[in-house]
Design an enzyme around this catalytic site. Structure first.
Site, PDB file in Angstrom:
ATOM      1  N   ASP A   1      -1.277  -9.543  -7.800  1.00 33.38           N
ATOM      2  CA  ASP A   1       0.149  -9.361  -7.531  1.00 33.38           C
ATOM      3  C   ASP A   1       0.825 -10.662  -7.127  1.00 33.38           C
ATOM      4  OD1 ASP A   1      -1.318  -9.288  -5.146  1.00 33.38           O
ATOM      5  OD2 ASP A   1      -0.926  -7.168  -4.800  1.00 33.38           O
TER       6      ASP A   1
ATOM      7  N   ASN B   1      -1.142   1.734   4.316  1.00 34.12           N
ATOM      8  CA  ASN B   1      -0.600   2.938   3.676  1.00 34.12           C
ATOM      9  C   ASN B   1      -1.420   3.335   2.450  1.00 34.12           C
ATOM     10  OD1 ASN B   1       0.015   0.992   1.842  1.00 34.12           O
ATOM     11  ND2 ASN B   1       2.234   1.226   1.923  1.00 34.12           N
TER      12      ASN B   1
ATOM     13  N   HIS C   1      -2.195   1.412  -0.128  1.00 32.98           N
ATOM     14  CA  HIS C   1      -1.869   0.783  -1.423  1.00 32.98           C
ATOM     15  C   HIS C   1      -3.037  -0.071  -1.929  1.00 32.98           C
ATOM     16  CE1 HIS C   1       0.197  -3.038   0.516  1.00 32.98           C
ATOM     17  NE2 HIS C   1      -1.101  -3.233   0.367  1.00 32.98           N
TER      18      HIS C   1
ATOM     19  N   GLU D   1       2.203   1.303  -4.521  1.00 33.35           N
ATOM     20  CA  GLU D   1       2.552   1.906  -3.246  1.00 33.35           C
ATOM     21  C   GLU D   1       2.475   3.432  -3.318  1.00 33.35           C
ATOM     22  OE1 GLU D   1       2.629  -0.038  -0.866  1.00 33.35           O
ATOM     23  OE2 GLU D   1       4.132  -1.620  -0.966  1.00 33.35           O
TER      24      GLU D   1
HETATM   25  C1  F6R Z   1      -3.094  -8.524  -2.119  1.00 37.57           C
HETATM   26  C2  F6R Z   1      -2.990  -7.081  -2.359  1.00 37.57           C
HETATM   27  C3  F6R Z   1      -2.805  -6.123  -1.219  1.00 37.57           C
HETATM   28  C4  F6R Z   1      -3.732  -6.418  -0.032  1.00 37.57           C
HETATM   29  C5  F6R Z   1      -3.522  -5.419   1.092  1.00 37.57           C
HETATM   30  C6  F6R Z   1      -4.329  -5.777   2.333  1.00 37.57           C
HETATM   31  O1  F6R Z   1      -3.243  -9.219  -3.334  1.00 37.57           O
HETATM   32  O2  F6R Z   1      -3.012  -6.669  -3.469  1.00 37.57           O
HETATM   33  O3  F6R Z   1      -3.043  -4.818  -1.700  1.00 37.57           O
HETATM   34  O4  F6R Z   1      -5.056  -6.399  -0.460  1.00 37.57           O
HETATM   35  O5  F6R Z   1      -2.169  -5.378   1.442  1.00 37.57           O
HETATM   36  O6  F6R Z   1      -3.849  -6.979   2.867  1.00 37.57           O
HETATM   37  P1  F6R Z   1      -4.631  -7.729   4.037  1.00 37.57           P
HETATM   38  O7  F6R Z   1      -5.917  -8.196   3.474  1.00 37.57           O
HETATM   39  O8  F6R Z   1      -3.738  -8.901   4.409  1.00 37.57           O
HETATM   40  O9  F6R Z   1      -4.802  -6.746   5.131  1.00 37.57           O
END
Ligand code: F6R
Length: 262
Positions: free
Chosen positions: A80, A151, A153, A158
Protein backbone atom coordinates in the site's frame (compact mmCIF):
# COMPACT_ATOMS: atom_id res chain seq x y z
CA UNK A 1 17.09 -20.14 13.68
CA UNK A 2 14.41 -19.06 16.12
CA UNK A 3 11.78 -21.65 17.13
CA UNK A 4 8.24 -20.87 18.27
CA UNK A 5 7.35 -21.57 21.91
CA UNK A 6 4.19 -23.27 20.64
CA UNK A 7 2.43 -23.96 17.37
CA UNK A 8 -1.34 -24.18 17.08
CA UNK A 9 -3.40 -25.31 14.13
CA UNK A 10 -6.57 -23.19 13.99
CA UNK A 11 -9.16 -22.76 11.22
CA UNK A 12 -6.76 -24.03 8.55
CA UNK A 13 -3.91 -21.78 9.62
CA UNK A 14 -0.67 -22.51 11.42
CA UNK A 15 -0.27 -20.19 14.42
CA UNK A 16 3.28 -19.84 15.69
CA UNK A 17 3.61 -18.19 19.09
CA UNK A 18 7.05 -16.86 20.09
CA UNK A 19 8.25 -15.72 23.51
CA UNK A 20 8.79 -12.22 22.17
CA UNK A 21 8.54 -10.17 19.00
CA UNK A 22 12.31 -10.19 18.38
CA UNK A 23 12.47 -13.96 18.06
CA UNK A 24 9.26 -13.90 15.99
CA UNK A 25 10.83 -11.39 13.58
CA UNK A 26 13.97 -13.51 13.24
CA UNK A 27 11.79 -16.49 12.32
CA UNK A 28 9.76 -14.41 9.84
CA UNK A 29 12.94 -13.14 8.16
CA UNK A 30 14.28 -16.69 7.98
CA UNK A 31 11.01 -17.82 6.34
CA UNK A 32 11.39 -15.05 3.73
CA UNK A 33 15.03 -16.02 3.14
CA UNK A 34 13.97 -19.66 2.68
CA UNK A 35 11.34 -18.57 0.13
CA UNK A 36 14.03 -16.70 -1.82
CA UNK A 37 16.42 -19.66 -1.71
CA UNK A 38 13.63 -22.11 -2.69
CA UNK A 39 12.93 -19.99 -5.79
CA UNK A 40 16.64 -20.11 -6.70
CA UNK A 41 16.86 -16.45 -5.80
CA UNK A 42 14.00 -15.42 -8.09
CA UNK A 43 11.14 -15.08 -5.58
CA UNK A 44 8.27 -12.63 -5.96
CA UNK A 45 7.48 -11.11 -2.56
CA UNK A 46 4.57 -9.01 -1.32
CA UNK A 47 5.85 -6.66 1.38
CA UNK A 48 4.24 -4.71 4.22
CA UNK A 49 5.26 -1.53 6.01
CA UNK A 50 4.39 -0.28 9.52
CA UNK A 51 6.14 -0.74 12.85
CA UNK A 52 5.66 -4.52 13.00
CA UNK A 53 7.99 -5.69 10.18
CA UNK A 54 10.86 -3.23 10.82
CA UNK A 55 12.99 -5.84 12.66
CA UNK A 56 12.25 -8.34 9.88
CA UNK A 57 13.82 -5.98 7.34
CA UNK A 58 16.75 -5.34 9.70
CA UNK A 59 17.39 -9.08 9.84
CA UNK A 60 17.11 -9.46 6.03
CA UNK A 61 19.62 -6.61 5.62
CA UNK A 62 21.88 -8.38 8.13
CA UNK A 63 21.69 -11.66 6.18
CA UNK A 64 22.51 -9.76 2.99
CA UNK A 65 25.50 -8.01 4.59
CA UNK A 66 26.74 -11.36 5.89
CA UNK A 67 26.74 -12.63 2.29
CA UNK A 68 23.97 -15.16 3.02
CA UNK A 69 21.14 -13.62 1.01
CA UNK A 70 20.94 -11.88 -2.34
CA UNK A 71 17.96 -9.94 -3.68
CA UNK A 72 19.49 -9.63 -7.16
CA UNK A 73 16.86 -11.94 -8.66
CA UNK A 74 13.98 -10.96 -6.36
CA UNK A 75 10.90 -8.91 -7.32
CA UNK A 76 8.84 -7.10 -4.67
CA UNK A 77 5.37 -5.58 -4.61
CA UNK A 78 4.46 -3.43 -1.63
CA UNK A 79 0.98 -3.62 -0.20
CA UNK A 80 0.00 0.00 0.00
CA UNK A 81 0.80 3.70 -0.21
CA UNK A 82 -0.89 6.84 1.05
CA UNK A 83 -2.69 8.87 -1.61
CA UNK A 84 -1.73 11.38 -2.71
CA UNK A 85 1.86 11.47 -1.49
CA UNK A 86 5.27 12.10 -3.02
CA UNK A 87 7.85 9.29 -2.80
CA UNK A 88 10.18 12.00 -1.45
CA UNK A 89 7.90 12.52 1.56
CA UNK A 90 9.53 10.66 4.48
CA UNK A 91 6.05 9.46 5.55
CA UNK A 92 5.48 7.69 2.22
CA UNK A 93 5.74 3.93 2.21
CA UNK A 94 8.19 4.20 -0.70
CA UNK A 95 10.47 6.21 1.62
CA UNK A 96 9.91 3.67 4.45
CA UNK A 97 10.97 0.81 2.15
CA UNK A 98 14.01 2.76 1.04
CA UNK A 99 15.04 3.36 4.67
CA UNK A 100 14.45 -0.16 5.90
CA UNK A 101 15.31 -2.40 2.94
CA UNK A 102 15.76 -1.08 -0.58
CA UNK A 103 18.78 1.15 0.17
CA UNK A 104 20.65 -1.67 1.91
CA UNK A 105 20.30 -4.69 -0.39
CA UNK A 106 21.00 -5.58 -4.02
CA UNK A 107 17.32 -5.57 -5.08
CA UNK A 108 17.13 -4.07 -8.62
CA UNK A 109 15.26 -0.73 -8.27
CA UNK A 110 13.08 -1.49 -11.31
CA UNK A 111 11.75 -4.61 -9.57
CA UNK A 112 10.97 -2.92 -6.23
CA UNK A 113 7.35 -1.97 -6.85
CA UNK A 114 5.35 0.37 -4.63
CA UNK A 115 1.95 1.77 -5.62
CA UNK A 116 2.43 5.29 -6.98
CA UNK A 117 1.01 7.98 -4.69
CA UNK A 118 1.59 10.58 -7.38
CA UNK A 119 -0.63 9.13 -10.10
CA UNK A 120 -3.36 11.63 -11.12
CA UNK A 121 -6.67 10.56 -9.60
CA UNK A 122 -8.29 10.11 -13.03
CA UNK A 123 -5.67 7.39 -13.71
CA UNK A 124 -5.67 5.73 -10.27
CA UNK A 125 -7.97 2.89 -11.35
CA UNK A 126 -5.82 2.24 -14.42
CA UNK A 127 -2.68 2.26 -12.26
CA UNK A 128 -4.03 -0.15 -9.65
CA UNK A 129 -5.39 -2.54 -12.32
CA UNK A 130 -1.95 -2.46 -13.95
CA UNK A 131 -0.34 -3.31 -10.58
CA UNK A 132 -2.49 -6.47 -10.38
CA UNK A 133 -1.60 -7.37 -13.97
CA UNK A 134 2.11 -6.94 -13.23
CA UNK A 135 1.89 -9.24 -10.19
CA UNK A 136 0.12 -11.84 -12.33
CA UNK A 137 2.63 -11.43 -15.19
CA UNK A 138 5.45 -12.07 -12.70
CA UNK A 139 3.77 -15.41 -11.89
CA UNK A 140 1.99 -14.24 -8.70
CA UNK A 141 3.40 -13.77 -5.22
CA UNK A 142 5.43 -16.58 -3.68
CA UNK A 143 4.95 -15.02 -0.26
CA UNK A 144 2.84 -12.14 1.05
CA UNK A 145 4.00 -10.54 4.30
CA UNK A 146 1.15 -8.92 6.24
CA UNK A 147 0.57 -6.96 9.41
CA UNK A 148 -2.90 -6.49 10.87
CA UNK A 149 -4.64 -3.31 11.96
CA UNK A 150 -6.40 -3.05 15.33
CA UNK A 151 -9.61 -3.02 13.26
CA UNK A 152 -8.55 -6.20 11.47
CA UNK A 153 -7.49 -4.54 8.22
CA UNK A 154 -4.96 -6.23 5.93
CA UNK A 155 -3.14 -3.87 3.61
CA UNK A 156 -5.60 -0.99 3.70
CA UNK A 157 -8.57 -3.26 3.05
CA UNK A 158 -10.71 -1.75 5.77
CA UNK A 159 -13.79 -3.17 7.56
CA UNK A 160 -16.87 -3.03 5.33
CA UNK A 161 -20.47 -4.16 5.06
CA UNK A 162 -19.83 -6.03 1.79
CA UNK A 163 -20.95 -9.64 1.36
CA UNK A 164 -18.10 -12.17 1.80
CA UNK A 165 -18.05 -13.12 -1.91
CA UNK A 166 -17.82 -9.45 -2.89
CA UNK A 167 -15.02 -8.76 -0.39
CA UNK A 168 -13.05 -11.76 -1.67
CA UNK A 169 -13.03 -10.23 -5.15
CA UNK A 170 -11.72 -6.78 -4.09
CA UNK A 171 -8.89 -5.78 -6.43
CA UNK A 172 -6.07 -3.31 -5.87
CA UNK A 173 -7.67 0.15 -5.64
CA UNK A 174 -7.95 3.62 -4.12
CA UNK A 175 -9.64 3.53 -0.67
CA UNK A 176 -10.55 5.78 2.25
CA UNK A 177 -8.90 5.00 5.58
CA UNK A 178 -11.03 3.86 8.53
CA UNK A 179 -11.12 6.10 11.64
CA UNK A 180 -9.13 3.54 13.68
CA UNK A 181 -6.45 3.45 10.98
CA UNK A 182 -6.28 7.24 10.92
CA UNK A 183 -5.97 7.35 14.71
CA UNK A 184 -3.15 4.79 14.61
CA UNK A 185 -1.31 6.79 11.92
CA UNK A 186 -1.51 10.02 13.96
CA UNK A 187 2.02 9.54 15.31
CA UNK A 188 3.64 9.45 11.85
CA UNK A 189 1.62 12.46 10.71
CA UNK A 190 2.00 14.71 13.73
CA UNK A 191 -1.63 14.44 14.78
CA UNK A 192 -4.73 12.72 13.46
CA UNK A 193 -5.95 15.84 11.65
CA UNK A 194 -2.88 15.65 9.36
CA UNK A 195 -3.19 11.97 8.42
CA UNK A 196 -3.64 11.57 4.66
CA UNK A 197 -7.16 10.08 4.60
CA UNK A 198 -6.87 7.93 1.47
CA UNK A 199 -4.52 5.25 0.19
CA UNK A 200 -3.86 2.85 -2.65
CA UNK A 201 -3.97 -0.75 -1.46
CA UNK A 202 -3.43 -4.19 -2.91
CA UNK A 203 -6.87 -5.83 -2.82
CA UNK A 204 -8.12 -8.83 -0.89
CA UNK A 205 -8.13 -10.98 -4.06
CA UNK A 206 -4.44 -10.56 -4.97
CA UNK A 207 -3.42 -10.95 -1.30
CA UNK A 208 -5.30 -14.25 -0.98
CA UNK A 209 -3.88 -15.44 -4.31
CA UNK A 210 -0.33 -15.43 -2.88
CA UNK A 211 1.11 -18.95 -2.58
CA UNK A 212 1.92 -18.38 1.10
CA UNK A 213 0.90 -15.67 3.55
CA UNK A 214 2.84 -14.70 6.67
CA UNK A 215 0.87 -12.50 9.09
CA UNK A 216 2.78 -10.77 11.89
CA UNK A 217 1.14 -9.33 15.00
CA UNK A 218 2.76 -8.28 18.24
CA UNK A 219 1.65 -6.75 21.50
CA UNK A 220 -1.61 -6.65 23.46
CA UNK A 221 -3.18 -4.03 21.16
CA UNK A 222 -3.45 -6.64 18.40
CA UNK A 223 -4.79 -9.51 20.55
CA UNK A 224 -8.49 -8.89 19.94
CA UNK A 225 -8.17 -8.50 16.16
CA UNK A 226 -5.97 -11.63 15.99
CA UNK A 227 -8.45 -13.72 18.00
CA UNK A 228 -11.37 -12.52 15.83
CA UNK A 229 -9.43 -13.13 12.61
CA UNK A 230 -8.34 -16.65 13.57
CA UNK A 231 -11.36 -17.94 15.52
CA UNK A 232 -14.20 -15.57 14.68
CA UNK A 233 -16.66 -15.74 11.80
CA UNK A 234 -15.46 -14.97 8.28
CA UNK A 235 -16.67 -11.42 7.78
CA UNK A 236 -15.60 -8.36 5.76
CA UNK A 237 -16.24 -6.42 9.00
CA UNK A 238 -12.89 -7.88 10.08
CA UNK A 239 -10.97 -8.27 6.80
CA UNK A 240 -8.22 -10.50 8.28
CA UNK A 241 -10.89 -13.15 8.95
CA UNK A 242 -11.05 -13.58 5.15
CA UNK A 243 -7.67 -15.34 5.47
CA UNK A 244 -9.67 -18.33 6.78
CA UNK A 245 -10.93 -18.85 3.22
CA UNK A 246 -7.47 -19.95 2.04
CA UNK A 247 -6.69 -22.82 4.42
CA UNK A 248 -3.21 -24.32 4.32
CA UNK A 249 -1.31 -21.26 3.21
CA UNK A 250 -1.54 -18.84 6.13
CA UNK A 251 1.03 -18.75 8.93
CA UNK A 252 0.43 -16.40 11.85
CA UNK A 253 3.62 -15.27 13.60
CA UNK A 254 2.71 -13.88 17.01
CA UNK A 255 4.25 -12.98 20.34
CA UNK A 256 2.56 -14.17 23.56
CA UNK A 257 0.75 -10.83 24.04
CA UNK A 258 -0.86 -10.88 20.58
CA UNK A 259 -1.81 -14.56 21.04
CA UNK A 260 -3.59 -13.94 24.34
CA UNK A 261 -7.11 -14.30 22.96
CA UNK A 262 -6.47 -17.66 21.23
C1 F6R B 1 1.20 -1.68 6.02
C2 F6R B 1 -0.13 -2.29 6.05
C3 F6R B 1 -0.97 -2.24 7.29
C4 F6R B 1 -0.19 -2.58 8.56
C5 F6R B 1 -1.08 -2.54 9.79
C6 F6R B 1 -0.29 -2.73 11.07
O1 F6R B 1 1.79 -1.83 4.75
O2 F6R B 1 -0.56 -2.79 5.06
O3 F6R B 1 -2.04 -3.15 7.12
O4 F6R B 1 0.39 -3.84 8.42
O5 F6R B 1 -1.74 -1.30 9.85
O6 F6R B 1 0.57 -1.65 11.26
P1 F6R B 1 1.68 -1.67 12.40
O7 F6R B 1 2.66 -2.72 12.03
O8 F6R B 1 2.32 -0.29 12.35
O9 F6R B 1 0.98 -1.95 13.67
Amino acid sequence: MSAPARVLSLAGASVQVFVDSSSACLAAADAIARTIHAANGRAVLGLATGATPEPVYARLVGLHRAGELSFAGVTTYNLDEYYPISPLDPRSYRAYMHRHLFAHVDLPPNRAHVLDGTVPEAFAAEHTAQYDRWIAADGGLDLQLLGIGRNGHIGFNEPSELAVDEALKLPTRLVSLHPVTRADAAREFDGEAHVIPRALTVGVAPILAARSILVLAFGPRKAEAVAEAVRGPVTPRLPASLLQTVPGKVVWVLDEAAAKGL
